[in-house]
Design a protein around this motif. Structure first.
Motif, PDB file in Angstrom:
ATOM      1  N   TRP A  37       0.800  -1.218   0.000  1.00  0.00           N
ATOM      2  CA  TRP A  37       0.000   0.000   0.000  1.00  0.00           C
ATOM      3  C   TRP A  37       0.837   1.274   0.000  1.00  0.00           C
ATOM      4  CZ3 TRP A  37      -3.916  -1.561   4.453  1.00  0.00           C
ATOM      5  CH2 TRP A  37      -4.659  -2.669   4.019  1.00  0.00           C
ATOM      6  N   LEU A  38       2.042   1.205   0.554  1.00  0.00           N
ATOM      7  CA  LEU A  38       2.890   2.402   0.599  1.00  0.00           C
ATOM      8  C   LEU A  38       4.160   2.221  -0.235  1.00  0.00           C
ATOM      9  CD1 LEU A  38       2.743   3.430   4.393  1.00  0.00           C
ATOM     10  CD2 LEU A  38       1.355   4.292   2.511  1.00  0.00           C
ATOM     11  N   ALA A  39       4.105   1.340  -1.223  1.00  0.00           N
ATOM     12  CA  ALA A  39       5.308   1.080  -2.018  1.00  0.00           C
ATOM     13  C   ALA A  39       5.877   2.390  -2.566  1.00  0.00           C
ATOM     14  CB  ALA A  39       4.982   0.113  -3.147  1.00  0.00           C
ATOM     15  N   GLY A  40       7.129   2.666  -2.250  1.00  0.00           N
ATOM     16  CA  GLY A  40       7.788   3.885  -2.722  1.00  0.00           C
ATOM     17  C   GLY A  40       7.369   5.145  -1.994  1.00  0.00           C
ATOM     18  N   LYS A  41       6.480   5.020  -1.030  1.00  0.00           N
ATOM     19  CA  LYS A  41       5.971   6.206  -0.328  1.00  0.00           C
ATOM     20  C   LYS A  41       6.685   6.419   1.007  1.00  0.00           C
ATOM     21  CE  LYS A  41       1.560   6.343  -2.668  1.00  0.00           C
ATOM     22  NZ  LYS A  41       0.132   6.593  -2.592  1.00  0.00           N
ATOM     23  N   SER A  42       6.643   7.652   1.476  1.00  0.00           N
ATOM     24  CA  SER A  42       7.302   8.004   2.729  1.00  0.00           C
ATOM     25  C   SER A  42       6.309   8.628   3.692  1.00  0.00           C
ATOM     26  CB  SER A  42       8.446   8.988   2.464  1.00  0.00           C
ATOM     27  OG  SER A  42       9.453   8.368   1.691  1.00  0.00           O
ATOM     28  N   VAL A  43       6.605   8.462   4.977  1.00  0.00           N
ATOM     29  CA  VAL A  43       5.764   8.982   6.047  1.00  0.00           C
ATOM     30  C   VAL A  43       6.660   9.726   7.025  1.00  0.00           C
ATOM     31  CG1 VAL A  43       4.219   8.367   7.956  1.00  0.00           C
ATOM     32  CG2 VAL A  43       4.152   7.049   5.820  1.00  0.00           C
ATOM     33  N   ALA A  44       6.300  10.968   7.354  1.00  0.00           N
ATOM     34  CA  ALA A  44       7.022  11.696   8.405  1.00  0.00           C
ATOM     35  C   ALA A  44       6.321  11.462   9.735  1.00  0.00           C
ATOM     36  CB  ALA A  44       7.067  13.189   8.086  1.00  0.00           C
ATOM     37  N   LEU A  45       7.100  11.094  10.744  1.00  0.00           N
ATOM     38  CA  LEU A  45       6.556  10.908  12.090  1.00  0.00           C
ATOM     39  C   LEU A  45       7.162  11.986  12.980  1.00  0.00           C
ATOM     40  CD1 LEU A  45       6.938   7.033  12.391  1.00  0.00           C
ATOM     41  CD2 LEU A  45       4.907   8.334  11.702  1.00  0.00           C
ATOM     42  N   ILE A  46       6.331  12.910  13.408  1.00  0.00           N
ATOM     43  CA  ILE A  46       6.812  14.054  14.176  1.00  0.00           C
ATOM     44  C   ILE A  46       6.477  13.848  15.636  1.00  0.00           C
ATOM     45  CG2 ILE A  46       6.605  16.538  14.471  1.00  0.00           C
ATOM     46  CD1 ILE A  46       6.116  16.725  11.511  1.00  0.00           C
ATOM     47  N   THR A  52       7.726   2.626  17.258  1.00  0.00           N
ATOM     48  CA  THR A  52       8.117   1.313  16.746  1.00  0.00           C
ATOM     49  C   THR A  52       7.041   0.751  15.828  1.00  0.00           C
ATOM     50  OG1 THR A  52       9.322   0.932  18.803  1.00  0.00           O
ATOM     51  CG2 THR A  52       8.909  -0.982  17.416  1.00  0.00           C
ATOM     52  N   SER A  53       5.793   0.819  16.280  1.00  0.00           N
ATOM     53  CA  SER A  53       4.736   0.199  15.472  1.00  0.00           C
ATOM     54  C   SER A  53       4.495   0.980  14.183  1.00  0.00           C
ATOM     55  CB  SER A  53       3.442   0.065  16.283  1.00  0.00           C
ATOM     56  OG  SER A  53       3.033   1.314  16.793  1.00  0.00           O
ATOM     57  N   MET A  54       4.682   2.310  14.207  1.00  0.00           N
ATOM     58  CA  MET A  54       4.528   3.078  12.968  1.00  0.00           C
ATOM     59  C   MET A  54       5.681   2.763  12.014  1.00  0.00           C
ATOM     60  SD  MET A  54       1.687   4.810  12.775  1.00  0.00           S
ATOM     61  CE  MET A  54       1.978   5.960  11.428  1.00  0.00           C
ATOM     62  N   GLU A  55       6.918   2.775  12.516  1.00  0.00           N
ATOM     63  CA  GLU A  55       8.050   2.487  11.642  1.00  0.00           C
ATOM     64  C   GLU A  55       7.921   1.092  11.033  1.00  0.00           C
ATOM     65  OE1 GLU A  55      11.865   4.442  13.804  1.00  0.00           O
ATOM     66  OE2 GLU A  55      12.274   3.246  12.020  1.00  0.00           O
ATOM     67  N   VAL A  56       7.592   0.124  11.878  1.00  0.00           N
ATOM     68  CA  VAL A  56       7.469  -1.254  11.395  1.00  0.00           C
ATOM     69  C   VAL A  56       6.286  -1.374  10.436  1.00  0.00           C
ATOM     70  CG1 VAL A  56       6.892  -3.608  12.126  1.00  0.00           C
ATOM     71  CG2 VAL A  56       8.622  -2.298  13.378  1.00  0.00           C
ATOM     72  N   GLY A  57       5.171  -0.733  10.794  1.00  0.00           N
ATOM     73  CA  GLY A  57       3.988  -0.815   9.951  1.00  0.00           C
ATOM     74  C   GLY A  57       4.229  -0.208   8.572  1.00  0.00           C
ATOM     75  N   VAL A  58       4.854   0.957   8.536  1.00  0.00           N
ATOM     76  CA  VAL A  58       5.160   1.597   7.252  1.00  0.00           C
ATOM     77  C   VAL A  58       6.058   0.688   6.423  1.00  0.00           C
ATOM     78  CG1 VAL A  58       6.370   3.535   6.172  1.00  0.00           C
ATOM     79  CG2 VAL A  58       4.806   3.953   8.095  1.00  0.00           C
ATOM     80  N   PHE A  59       7.063   0.089   7.083  1.00  0.00           N
ATOM     81  CA  PHE A  59       7.968  -0.830   6.377  1.00  0.00           C
ATOM     82  C   PHE A  59       7.209  -2.027   5.819  1.00  0.00           C
ATOM     83  CE2 PHE A  59      10.671  -4.697   6.891  1.00  0.00           C
ATOM     84  CZ  PHE A  59      11.510  -4.484   5.812  1.00  0.00           C
ATOM     85  N   GLN A  60       6.292  -2.585   6.607  1.00  0.00           N
ATOM     86  CA  GLN A  60       5.546  -3.762   6.150  1.00  0.00           C
ATOM     87  C   GLN A  60       4.607  -3.426   4.985  1.00  0.00           C
ATOM     88  OE1 GLN A  60       3.721  -5.273   9.726  1.00  0.00           O
ATOM     89  NE2 GLN A  60       5.580  -6.322  10.404  1.00  0.00           N
TER      90      GLN A  60
END
Lengths: 333, 333, 333
Positions: free
Chosen positions: C32-41, C51-59
């Motif tokens: 769903w996020l292939a090639g996409k980036s997310v900023a976590l502020i 941890t769960s956001m970083e891992v979730g985005v990676f998955q």
């Protein structure tokens, strides 16, 4: 190859990098760094640079490791032949040698120390990284900000078409602290390189930039048959300009002596970029490298105006940096 | 399975891990962690460990999350059955249980607290992580540094061929602060494991390592028919050695009492590794785990000599760690 | 679309997100996020969320960039039309505009400032991010914790089956500091939304939540034909409950005035969740959002009991967040 200053690139290479960056706008995903890693060393804070580098490396298939020596990593000694009884736990010789074994590119942000300009102007930290590393080193801002130069160049090209012969103004602005001259040095370096008429506006001679950069601008303008001018008069400096670029910096004669500089700084709050000043231009675009304090360096009205292209310039950091990563790793042929 | 100490691995497993690490030198990209995540918990600073773990996990197809409890994450309580009215906001029971739900491996760096060695030698933090986690736990250095042991073992094998019967010197050196004994404990553990004659050189009996590690070294040397010796004489200790390994550490009798230890420390600055000492060896290689203060622990001449293999050892961290990640996740069959 | 509060989602959308989260449990890898980036502020610490956001985005095939403004990134000004002579180096207008050029989603954690609740209850920081960003903004906890609500909803569904008509207790507990009301606000919001009978147990009227959230709970319970009750009596409040949820928070009448609040707080240590209280329930499950101080908020016996599902709820954060990322980016159709 390293990327420490745009002045190290010949015209052909510079143009190739800018073209590649422009292509990356529409084709962001590339495999130039597939399986490769990049170390990003921040000796100072960052928002745009870190985000755009991390995202850019990811979009090229690689992985960025962010290190903050002295905070989450060990402090680093940069002087050669030193007896290391201070705070630093390791020497740049080892840091650079080891990182070169782990990663394919090293990016370094190292601001001046603001004590002695005659020392800071030697740019020792990034040079030490370049000397001891066996992989390409990229400057993420030291006493110049070459990646910002590329982003500014892309913005000038997209906003003005061919920048040659267009009128570029770099204006000093007030800021409550004495800031780095890096982006100012870089702005006149790249604007003159692109063949623009360049004006440097600042309150008085104390605010002139280091002669190294004034000389670069003068020479490059002359090579293009353009002029490099210094002005202390706001009205005439803005008049007829096509592009207004703002930056605050601390006056070099008082470097490391902020207590004395501060009162004079405060006298020049009226250098703020506002609509009245912008109205004197030739419908100029306005930009700034960011971060920017609103209503200190530029008014809300200017920042929110359609002619403010600071966000576009910030976006261009991403494209420019990916092109540079492609260049230094040889992926960009 | 966990990786807390090399002494937990039987000979066959240790050899398999070292062989895998050697193969990873030429074949760095593997899919052993495809889609998997690793938490890296740093209770202390790190440069090599963090960079090489992040890069290693990436090269295996996974993603590493770096956490610094007490800085960017909540402080952790490690004592069982405690009324938590202190600074810690959560208990290792929850931290480990939750991380085990998010990631596939947990790496932990937890230095001693340097107050009471009888407490620190129990290695409670990493043991608590291992107790409460349901995924493999890897030590990133506590009171031993088992990943460094693997890197050293790889370096010994690549530099000396078969290390059996070769002469290994671990020398204490001066450092302005009282450092962890972990790498010293680890150095004699792995060198004796590999069948080397091992000499521990330190200023006097106060600088002896914990008997747990002296016993391991003595036993392992004896099993190989080799000797483990303690020396306080620099000249004889260096004589004929094939490999010199340096490390500074605080004397255990003064643990937590640095004010008293400091003057004695300063008397032993001459333990610095220099060319004159190295000339007494059998053309030995020199290494150190890094970070290293130049001209305090070793001279520039030693660090820059061809026989200094510290950067190679640092590189071996990357290969060793990837092999360990493969082992604990079952990917390395 | 943004994800700032669950109350912004209609019932169909909420149910779709929960179903997607439940499917992600068994099929964690998506593109769903292939090639996409997310900023976590993160303006505040985090362990689970980060941890769960970083891992979730990676998955999901993407990459998360973690920023901590004021620490490793520049401080941010959130007030409009301000003369920025304070500590902040840039304005949310620029931060949001620039990040929107780099990433596809922005997650923001911004706790209250605990000085003036009438200010904090306006939730200005996340609203400013939403106002100025051109990409979806996700709340990572402000004065509510909507991602925690989803995790709690998933836990209620997996533990109780259909939650409608089941008895939910939110109990205040003691904590040595005055904490955020966010999770308490969120707990009664989501439990009432799911059609449960909801009881809020707290020492006295000073500990009531903001009327905004009491009204939401009252209205939603009423729409389902269920009741929302406030209790100050421990024994009756626990009686017959199916699910006990605990949280500590500072009393709003003393907001920003902790010195005065502290003595009263200390009188209510007996609100700790223990086996004796749990024995009054209808074999209830117990949960908490974590972090949790053991033997302060809940006893070891409760935390280690089979009915404690806090770790499952924490795991559900991962699944819920991935579903939300799918929703806001349009990947979840």
């Amino acid at each position: 190859m390293n990327f420490l200053n745009t002045t190290d690139l010949d015209d052909l290479t510079l143009d190739r990098v800018l073209l590649a960056a422009e292509q990356l706008r529409s084709e962001p995903q590339q495999d130039w760094l597939a399986g490769k890693s990049v170390a990003l060393i921040f000796l100072n804070p960052s928002m745009r640079t870190r985000t755009s580098m991390e995202v850019g490396v990811f979009q090229l298939g690689g992985h960025a490791v962010v290190l903050q020596p002295g905070k989450d990593a060990w402090g680093i000694e940069f002087e050669p032949s030193t007896v290391m009884h201070g705070e630093a736990e390791e020497h740049i010789a080892e840091v650079a040698a080891v990182l070169s074994r782990y990663v394919d590119v090293i990016g370094v942000r190292a601001f001046p120390k603001f004590v002695d300009w005659s020392v800071d102007r030697q740019d020792k930290v990034i040079k030490a990284f370049a000397q001891y590393s066996t992989v390409p080193v990229i400057s993420l801002e030291t006493i110049t900000h070459p990646l910002q130069e590329l982003a500014l160049a892309l913005t000038l090209r997209s906003q003005l078409g061919d920048p040659r012969g267009k009128q570029f103004l770099l204006t000093w602005t007030y800021h409550p602290k004495p800031l780095n001259t890096a982006v100012a040095n870089s702005a006149i370096t790249i604007a003159s390189r692109l063949g623009m008429d360049v004006t440097l506006l600042c309150p008085n001679e104390d605010f002139l930039l280091d002669s190294r950069y004034l000389d670069i601008a003068t020479t490059q303008c002359s090579q293009h048959g353009r002029s490099f001018e210094i002005s202390h008069d706001i009205a005439t400096a803005y008049s007829g300009k096509d592009f207004v670029y703002a930056k605050s910096w601390g006056a070099l004669p008082w470097y490391g002596n902020w207590a004395k500089q501060q009162p004079q700084h405060h006298e020049y709050k009226h250098f703020i970029v506002d609509e009245e000043k912008m109205s004197k231009t030739n419908n100029a675009r306005f930009s700034h490298c960011l971060p920017l304090r609103r209503n200190i360096k530029a008014t809300d009205a200017v920042m929110d105006a359609p002619y403010c292209v600071a966000a576009e310039e910030a976006e261009n950091r991403l494209h420019a940096q990916k092109a540079v990563l492609g260049m230094v790793t040889g992926a960009l042929s």
